[in-house]
Write an enzyme that holds these catalytic residues in place. Structure first.
Site, PDB file in Angstrom:
ATOM      1  N   ARG A 249      37.435  52.293  25.150  1.00 56.96           N
ATOM      2  CA  ARG A 249      37.224  51.522  23.913  1.00 56.96           C
ATOM      3  C   ARG A 249      37.908  52.248  22.746  1.00 56.96           C
ATOM      4  O   ARG A 249      38.457  51.616  21.850  1.00 56.96           O
ATOM      5  CB  ARG A 249      35.734  51.356  23.638  1.00 56.96           C
TER       6      ARG A 249
ATOM      7  N   PHE B 171      34.964  38.907  28.904  1.00 56.30           N
ATOM      8  CA  PHE B 171      33.959  39.613  29.709  1.00 56.30           C
ATOM      9  C   PHE B 171      33.395  40.772  28.872  1.00 56.30           C
ATOM     10  O   PHE B 171      33.424  41.920  29.258  1.00 56.30           O
ATOM     11  CB  PHE B 171      34.563  40.149  31.023  1.00 56.30           C
TER      12      PHE B 171
ATOM     13  N   ASP C 113      31.656  35.812  26.937  1.00 53.81           N
ATOM     14  CA  ASP C 113      30.882  36.225  28.111  1.00 53.81           C
ATOM     15  C   ASP C 113      30.020  35.036  28.532  1.00 53.81           C
ATOM     16  O   ASP C 113      29.714  34.173  27.714  1.00 53.81           O
ATOM     17  CB  ASP C 113      29.994  37.436  27.771  1.00 53.81           C
TER      18      ASP C 113
ATOM     19  N   ASP D 118      37.977  42.680  31.149  1.00 53.45           N
ATOM     20  CA  ASP D 118      37.138  43.645  31.886  1.00 53.45           C
ATOM     21  C   ASP D 118      36.139  42.880  32.752  1.00 53.45           C
ATOM     22  O   ASP D 118      34.924  42.936  32.513  1.00 53.45           O
ATOM     23  CB  ASP D 118      36.425  44.564  30.877  1.00 53.45           C
TER      24      ASP D 118
ATOM     25  N   CYS E  43      37.379  46.931  38.365  1.00 52.66           N
ATOM     26  CA  CYS E  43      36.357  47.925  38.734  1.00 52.66           C
ATOM     27  C   CYS E  43      36.046  47.835  40.231  1.00 52.66           C
ATOM     28  O   CYS E  43      35.074  48.417  40.690  1.00 52.66           O
ATOM     29  CB  CYS E  43      35.095  47.737  37.904  1.00 52.66           C
TER      30      CYS E  43
HETATM   31  N1  SAH Z   1      33.549  45.130  28.730  1.00 60.04           N
HETATM   32  C1  SAH Z   1      32.122  45.339  28.813  1.00 60.04           C
HETATM   33  C2  SAH Z   1      31.604  45.353  30.235  1.00 60.04           C
HETATM   34  C3  SAH Z   1      31.896  44.092  31.005  1.00 60.04           C
HETATM   35  S1  SAH Z   1      30.904  43.888  32.430  1.00 60.04           S
HETATM   36  C4  SAH Z   1      31.760  46.622  28.068  1.00 60.04           C
HETATM   37  O1  SAH Z   1      32.653  47.318  27.589  1.00 60.04           O
HETATM   38  O2  SAH Z   1      30.562  46.926  27.975  1.00 60.04           O
HETATM   39  C5  SAH Z   1      31.361  42.292  32.936  1.00 60.04           C
HETATM   40  C6  SAH Z   1      30.797  41.150  32.097  1.00 60.04           C
HETATM   41  O3  SAH Z   1      31.373  39.937  32.600  1.00 60.04           O
HETATM   42  C7  SAH Z   1      29.305  40.951  32.167  1.00 60.04           C
HETATM   43  O4  SAH Z   1      28.782  41.002  30.846  1.00 60.04           O
HETATM   44  C8  SAH Z   1      29.102  39.521  32.736  1.00 60.04           C
HETATM   45  O5  SAH Z   1      28.061  38.811  32.086  1.00 60.04           O
HETATM   46  C9  SAH Z   1      30.419  38.888  32.429  1.00 60.04           C
HETATM   47  N2  SAH Z   1      30.838  37.797  33.305  1.00 60.04           N
HETATM   48  C10 SAH Z   1      30.674  37.677  34.638  1.00 60.04           C
HETATM   49  N3  SAH Z   1      31.298  36.564  35.091  1.00 60.04           N
HETATM   50  C11 SAH Z   1      31.878  35.999  34.029  1.00 60.04           C
HETATM   51  C12 SAH Z   1      32.693  34.827  33.843  1.00 60.04           C
HETATM   52  N4  SAH Z   1      33.035  34.071  34.869  1.00 60.04           N
HETATM   53  N5  SAH Z   1      33.143  34.549  32.598  1.00 60.04           N
HETATM   54  C13 SAH Z   1      32.807  35.321  31.542  1.00 60.04           C
HETATM   55  N6  SAH Z   1      32.033  36.428  31.645  1.00 60.04           N
HETATM   56  C14 SAH Z   1      31.580  36.748  32.866  1.00 60.04           C
END
Ligand code: SAH
Length: 387
Positions: free
Chosen positions: A205, A221, A243, A288, A328
């Site tokens: 970040r 995400f 999200d 992400d 990941c």
């Molecule tokens: N970038 C974030 C972590 C992301 S974890 C950070 O820095 O903290 C992945 C995220 O993707 C989760 O919050 C989950 O709710 C979301 N997610 C899962 N499937 C998704 C989709 N199809 N579209 C949008 N978000 C989604």
């Protein structure tokens, strides 16, 4: 203690520093061993390689805990945890991942520290047996207000363990607020994703500082908007966080207020759909997503997901803009991820690799255990063709 004999190849793997023995590498074991039993791992000529725990139904049949033939008790766990703390040093303040499973030679155990709270995740039968021992060892090391067991990971279901969340010690009577990077975040250790917060992206970040001043930023995400909030702090012209989780976005909004920031747009939508529907362009896009490859069987399907997502995102990045893209998934190798993103850009854009990103140092990568590396990130400067 019962003996489990392993093949020459597995012995070499253990000697090279790995901690796993696969089911086809076990050459001899007594009948009747139960999931979670401690066993002595034995190589050629009766050489004792250490002590591990077994799950006769699991592909990774034995995970090594100790290379000595000594007791696995509170003292053992305390020593391992203190070693993990020494490795991390004071760099992360009062909130960080204390124990990261195999990375800290405690396979199947995760401990995250959120200020005065500890969130613990036990992922295997073998570790479950040590539940009370782990709690005692943690209480010897930390002065905590609560220890929360986040034993609700789907991984436990695969292992055959029950799913539950429980406050094992103390109580939570107020909001849990941590500092990560340059901002403060609300964390919900009882109901947030995983144990509540993604520490693994902490330093990544921070990279935004170099590229977001004046930029239109899309954090796809976003979870609780770790990337988006930092972009806002460092002078982005606009920030959009997307999200599917309402509670994650709600926490993102409260995080914005907590840090005295404003103007972030929160969109609850599927990430793929958002990219399909929007006409907007962005100078910086962060991708992400959760792992698209949950098992080796799903490799091809998952890879197609990554290609599709990156392709859609590249269409929405401005010429000269940046894509920060992550995977990941354990099953995605770093070089393969580069290939995937290259394919996604086919016929449309040229990608300059500005920086490779990995997981934060409180999720240590141990070279002897290649599987400890899981987070791959690419910072790409995007040049559109024909311009
Ligand atoms: N970038 C974030 C972590 C992301 S974890 C950070 O820095 O903290 C992945 C995220 O993707 C989760 O919050 C989950 O709710 C979301 N997610 C899962 N499937 C998704 C989709 N199809 N579209 C949008 N978000 C989604």
């Amino acid at each position: 203690m019962e003996k489990v004999r392993i093949s020459k190849a597995a012995e070499e793997s253990i000697q090279s520093g790995h901690v796993w023995v696969f089911s086809n590498e076990v050459t001899q074991r007594p009948q009747g061993l139960q999931a979670g039993d401690l066993v002595q791992v034995v190589g050629e000529r009766d050489r004792v390689l250490g002590i591990g725990y077994i799950n006769p139904r699991s592909l990774i049949m034995v995970r090594l805990l100790s290379r000595k033939d000594g007791a696995v008790d509170e003292d053992f766990f305390e020593r391992r945890m203190r070693r993990a703390l020494t490795l991390r040093g004071p760099a992360f303040g009062d909130s960080f991942r204390v124990v990261n499973s195999e990375s800290d030679y405690l396979p199947g155990l995760i401990v995250d520290k959120y200020q005065d709270y500890l969130a613990v995740q036990i992922l295997t039968y073998g570790m479950e047996r040590f539940r009370e021992v782990i709690i005692t060892a943690l209480k010897r090391i930390f002065r905590t207000r609560a220890i929360i067991l986040r034993n609700d990971s789907p991984y436990r279901a695969e292992e055959g363990l029950p799913l539950y969340t429980e406050i094992a010690d103390g109580s939570i009577d107020d909001q849990v607020i941590i500092t990560a990077g340059d901002l403060r975040f609300l964390v919900d250790p009882l109901a947030g994703h995983k144990t509540g917060f993604y520490f693994d992206q902490r330093e990544n970040r921070s990279f935004l500082k170099e590229i977001v001043p004046g930029a239109r930023v899309l954090d796809l995400f976003s979870y609780t908007c770790g990337f988006g909030l930092h972009a806002c702090l460092w002078g982005a012209r606009s920030v959009t966080c997307v999200d599917t989780s309402e509670s994650a976005l709600g926490a993102g909004r409260r995080n914005m207020e907590l840090n005295g920031l404003n103007g972030i747009e929160f969109v609850r939508q599927d990430g793929f759909d958002f990219l399909k529907q929007t006409d907007n362009s962005y100078d910086v896009i962060i991708l992400d997503p959760p792992s698209f490859i949950k098992s080796r069987k799903k490799l091809r399907e998952g890879e197609r997901g990554y290609i599709d997502l990156n392709k859609r995102a590249l269409r929405r990045v401005t010429d000269g803009g940046y894509l920060l893209t992550f995977s990941c998934s354990h099953h995605m190798k770093r070089s393969r991820f580069r290939d995937i993103v290259r394919v996604a850009a086919y016929g449309h854009a040229d990608l300059y690799l500005v920086k490779e990103l990995s997981q934060s140092a409180d999720h240590p990568v141990v070279l002897n255990i290649p599987e400890t590396e899981y987070l791959k990130g690419l910072v790409l400067k995007v040049r559109k063709r024909g311009e």
